[in-house]
Motif scaffolding. Structure first.
Motif, short mmCIF file in Angstrom:
data_model
loop_
_atom_site.label_atom_id
_atom_site.label_comp_id
_atom_site.label_asym_id
_atom_site.label_seq_id
_atom_site.Cartn_x
_atom_site.Cartn_y
_atom_site.Cartn_z
N CYS A 155 -4.31 -3.18 0.44
CA CYS A 155 -4.08 -3.31 -1.01
C CYS A 155 -5.34 -3.70 -1.78
N LEU A 165 -3.95 -3.76 9.85
CA LEU A 165 -3.09 -2.58 10.05
C LEU A 165 -3.16 -2.03 11.46
N ASN A 205 -6.27 5.63 0.50
CA ASN A 205 -7.71 5.38 0.59
C ASN A 205 -8.07 4.30 1.60
C1 LIG Z 1 -10.74 1.48 -0.54
S1 LIG Z 1 -9.58 0.18 -0.45
C2 LIG Z 1 -8.12 1.01 -1.07
C3 LIG Z 1 -7.30 0.13 -1.99
C4 LIG Z 1 -6.06 0.79 -2.58
N1 LIG Z 1 -5.09 1.13 -1.59
C5 LIG Z 1 -6.43 2.00 -3.41
O1 LIG Z 1 -6.10 3.13 -3.06
O2 LIG Z 1 -7.05 1.83 -4.46
C6 LIG Z 1 -9.26 0.06 1.29
C7 LIG Z 1 -8.78 -1.32 1.72
O3 LIG Z 1 -8.30 -1.26 3.07
C8 LIG Z 1 -8.64 -2.47 3.71
N2 LIG Z 1 -8.62 -2.26 5.15
C9 LIG Z 1 -9.51 -1.57 5.92
N3 LIG Z 1 -9.16 -1.64 7.20
C10 LIG Z 1 -8.03 -2.39 7.27
C11 LIG Z 1 -7.21 -2.82 8.34
N4 LIG Z 1 -7.48 -2.51 9.61
N5 LIG Z 1 -6.12 -3.58 8.03
C12 LIG Z 1 -5.84 -3.93 6.76
N6 LIG Z 1 -6.60 -3.54 5.71
C13 LIG Z 1 -7.68 -2.79 5.96
C14 LIG Z 1 -10.02 -2.78 3.17
O4 LIG Z 1 -10.34 -4.17 3.32
C15 LIG Z 1 -9.90 -2.35 1.70
O5 LIG Z 1 -9.57 -3.42 0.85
#
Ligand SMILES: C[S@@+](CC[C@H](N)C(=O)[O-])C[C@H]1O[C@@H](n2cnc3c(N)ncnc32)[C@H](O)[C@@H]1O
Length: 283
Positions: free
Chosen positions: A118, A208, A226
């Motif tokens: 998020c 995740l 994303n």
């Molecule tokens: C580019 S942002 C996308 C935010 C939102 N969903 C959007 O579309 O605007 C991706 C997010 O995924 C998180 N993320 C990456 N790998 C992750 C993981 N293994 N578990 C949880 N979050 C993760 C990152 O920290 C980042 O805040």
């Protein structure tokens, strides 16, 4: 190429240390860092080395790899590694689709949504605005939105719900007065999401690619946009299977516009459009 220009006050992150770190990050968090991210990682780690008082990257890498995967420093490192770009009503067609086409399937139900990955909360609060309108219209009795991320720093921002004023530009005009508070600070103008909306949200520090047991299994909607893009194919499949488990039959999974699952469609899923999938109801 003049390699010296890549040197920092701590020297350089060697190829060996880059490989050790990227392998650790991939194995534990599913994020794949290709070689071209070498210098990006080197730069992003500078504040960590400064704060901990190390004099070289090698010392830092030895240190962080000796900590458990659940340790503070590993999470500090993930804070600087992850890309948190987001905005209110990003890919806004998804919000229109939700309101006009998908939500009517669940009129009369309490709605639960999961924003997986998020970031700083803009996606969660955009969803909350749409669902608050639907509640006001009498279509749904209530709603609740969960957001998770691996970055503690970014989750803290999400919980605070304070954003630079310029972020309002992507919020529909009609929602601004209803759901935003404006700061009085003229030099650094900010907005804050109203407490009535914040009360419908919860943010969790969850990976995740790990085991997530704290979240319900009856979401009508999961938004994972994303975020899958940072994982390789195998990890994507694993994560998508997990997300689908948390959807109730008939519920929808929405991914980002550049993340279609069409080439790896999991069983039990119907394609609504290239970024929107429905978990098939068992007959
Ligand atoms: C580019 S942002 C996308 C935010 C939102 N969903 C959007 O579309 O605007 C991706 C997010 O995924 C998180 N993320 C990456 N790998 C992750 C993981 N293994 N578990 C949880 N979050 C993760 C990152 O920290 C980042 O805040």
């Amino acid at each position: 190429m003049d390699e010296t220009r890549f040197k920092t006050e701590f020297g350089k992150l060697s190829q060996r240390d880059f490989s050790r770190l990227s392998q650790f990050i991939y194995e534990n968090f599913g994020i794949f860092l290709p070689d071209k991210k070498h210098y990006l990682l080197q730069n992003r780690l500078i504040p960590r080395l400064r704060e901990l008082g190390f004099s070289s990257y090698g010392q830092y890498v030895d240190y962080v790899l000796n900590q458990g995967t659940e340790s503070e420093e590993v999470f500090e490192m993930m804070n600087v590694v992850s890309t948190n770009k987001t905005e209110f009503f990003r890919e806004k067609e998804h919000f229109t689709l939700l309101q006009q086409k998908l939500l009517p399937d669940f009129y009369g139900e309490n709605i639960r949504v999961w924003s997986a990955g998020c970031s700083s909360g803009e996606e969660v609060y955009s969803l909350a605005m749409v669902l608050a309108e639907e509640k006001e219209a009498g279509h749904i009795p209530d709603f609740f939105i969960y957001g998770n991320d691996i970055s503690k720093r970014i989750l803290h921002k999400a919980i605070q719900a304070i954003y630079p004023y310029k972020e309002v530009e992507s919020i529909p005009f009609a929602y601004r007065k209803k759901y935003l508070l404006r700061s009085k600070n003229k030099e650094n103008p900010t907005i804050r999401i109203v407490p009535e909306l914040r009360a419908h949200t919860r943010f969790l520090w969850e990976n995740l690619t790990g085991n997530i047991e704290t979240l319900p299994y009856d979401f009508q909607f999961v938004f994972c946009r994303n975020t899958l893009i940072y994982f390789d194919r195998e990890t994507q499949n694993k994560v998508v299977t997990r997300l689908l488990k948390h959807l109730k039959p008939g519920g929808y999974l929405i991914v980002g516009h550049s993340e279609s699952l069409l080439h790896q469609l999991p069983p039990g899923v119907k394609v609504i459009q290239p970024t929107v999938y429905q978990k098939i109801k068992k007959s």
